[in-house]
Design a protein around this motif. Structure first.
Motif, mmCIF file in Angstrom:
data_model
loop_
_atom_site.group_PDB
_atom_site.id
_atom_site.type_symbol
_atom_site.label_atom_id
_atom_site.label_comp_id
_atom_site.label_asym_id
_atom_site.label_seq_id
_atom_site.Cartn_x
_atom_site.Cartn_y
_atom_site.Cartn_z
ATOM 1 N N ALA A 54 0.928 -1.334 -0.062
ATOM 2 C CA ALA A 54 0.089 -0.005 0.064
ATOM 3 C C ALA A 54 0.732 1.340 0.045
ATOM 4 O O ALA A 54 0.565 2.213 -0.624
ATOM 5 N N ILE A 55 1.928 1.254 0.715
ATOM 6 C CA ILE A 55 3.106 2.232 0.800
ATOM 7 C C ILE A 55 3.574 2.441 -0.526
ATOM 8 O O ILE A 55 3.652 3.602 -1.157
ATOM 9 N N TYR A 56 4.206 1.510 -0.901
ATOM 10 C CA TYR A 56 4.555 1.498 -2.461
ATOM 11 C C TYR A 56 3.724 2.014 -3.448
ATOM 12 O O TYR A 56 4.092 2.885 -4.397
ATOM 13 N N GLY A 57 2.015 1.663 -3.351
ATOM 14 C CA GLY A 57 1.323 2.076 -4.349
ATOM 15 C C GLY A 57 1.102 3.536 -4.257
ATOM 16 O O GLY A 57 1.033 4.137 -5.402
ATOM 17 N N TRP A 58 1.106 3.981 -2.707
ATOM 18 C CA TRP A 58 0.966 5.699 -2.691
ATOM 19 C C TRP A 58 2.043 6.206 -3.197
ATOM 20 O O TRP A 58 1.873 7.352 -3.762
ATOM 21 N N GLN A 59 3.259 5.878 -3.213
ATOM 22 C CA GLN A 59 4.512 6.665 -3.737
ATOM 23 C C GLN A 59 4.489 6.436 -5.004
ATOM 24 O O GLN A 59 4.685 7.836 -5.762
ATOM 25 N N GLN A 60 4.066 5.576 -5.612
ATOM 26 C CA GLN A 60 4.028 5.443 -7.218
ATOM 27 C C GLN A 60 2.886 6.415 -7.738
ATOM 28 O O GLN A 60 2.994 7.017 -8.789
ATOM 29 N N LEU A 61 1.792 6.476 -7.112
ATOM 30 C CA LEU A 61 0.681 7.310 -7.576
ATOM 31 C C LEU A 61 1.158 8.721 -7.342
ATOM 32 O O LEU A 61 0.728 9.605 -8.166
ATOM 33 N N GLY A 62 1.565 8.997 -6.608
ATOM 34 C CA GLY A 62 2.274 10.578 -6.014
ATOM 35 C C GLY A 62 3.286 10.830 -7.084
ATOM 36 O O GLY A 62 3.263 11.791 -7.577
ATOM 37 N N LEU A 63 4.164 9.840 -7.566
ATOM 38 C CA LEU A 63 5.192 10.217 -8.567
ATOM 39 C C LEU A 63 4.450 10.435 -10.042
ATOM 40 O O LEU A 63 4.786 11.249 -10.771
ATOM 41 N N ALA A 64 3.603 9.396 -9.986
ATOM 42 C CA ALA A 64 2.759 9.667 -11.541
ATOM 43 C C ALA A 64 2.000 10.929 -11.531
ATOM 44 O O ALA A 64 1.887 11.509 -12.576
ATOM 45 N N MET A 65 1.487 11.559 -10.391
ATOM 46 C CA MET A 65 0.518 12.413 -10.419
ATOM 47 C C MET A 65 1.455 13.787 -10.630
ATOM 48 O O MET A 65 0.997 14.771 -11.202
ATOM 49 N N ARG A 66 2.720 13.732 -10.217
ATOM 50 C CA ARG A 66 3.745 14.845 -10.354
ATOM 51 C C ARG A 66 4.284 14.829 -11.795
ATOM 52 O O ARG A 66 4.964 15.745 -12.160
#
Length: 71
Positions: A54-66
């Motif tokens: 879940a933490i990895y997914g949030w990090q990837q989502l944040g990177l994709a949004m930026r």
């Protein structure tokens, strides 16, 4: 801002780590009475893996949004 984001992610998914720690403790206590395969330890490993995912997914989502991930 990155620190706040990291704290939010850990706080929102920290419940999985609490479940993992609790399951490991219960498994440790059960092992004294019944040696062998312990489903509590398996549950602890699954909960910890879900928390990490879940933490990895949030990090990837944040990177994709930026826009840091280009594909």
């Amino acid at each position: 801002m990155e620190l706040l984001w990291a704290l939010f992610v850990v706080a929102s998914h920290g419940g999985l780590f609490v479940v993992a720690a609790w399951s490991a403790w219960v498994g440790y206590r059960q092992r004294a009475r019944r040696p062998g395969f312990n489903r509590w330890h398996l549950g602890a490993a699954v909960a910890a893996a879900l928390g990490i995912a879940a933490i990895y997914g949030w990090q990837q989502l944040g990177l994709a949004m930026r826009g840091a991930i280009t594909g």
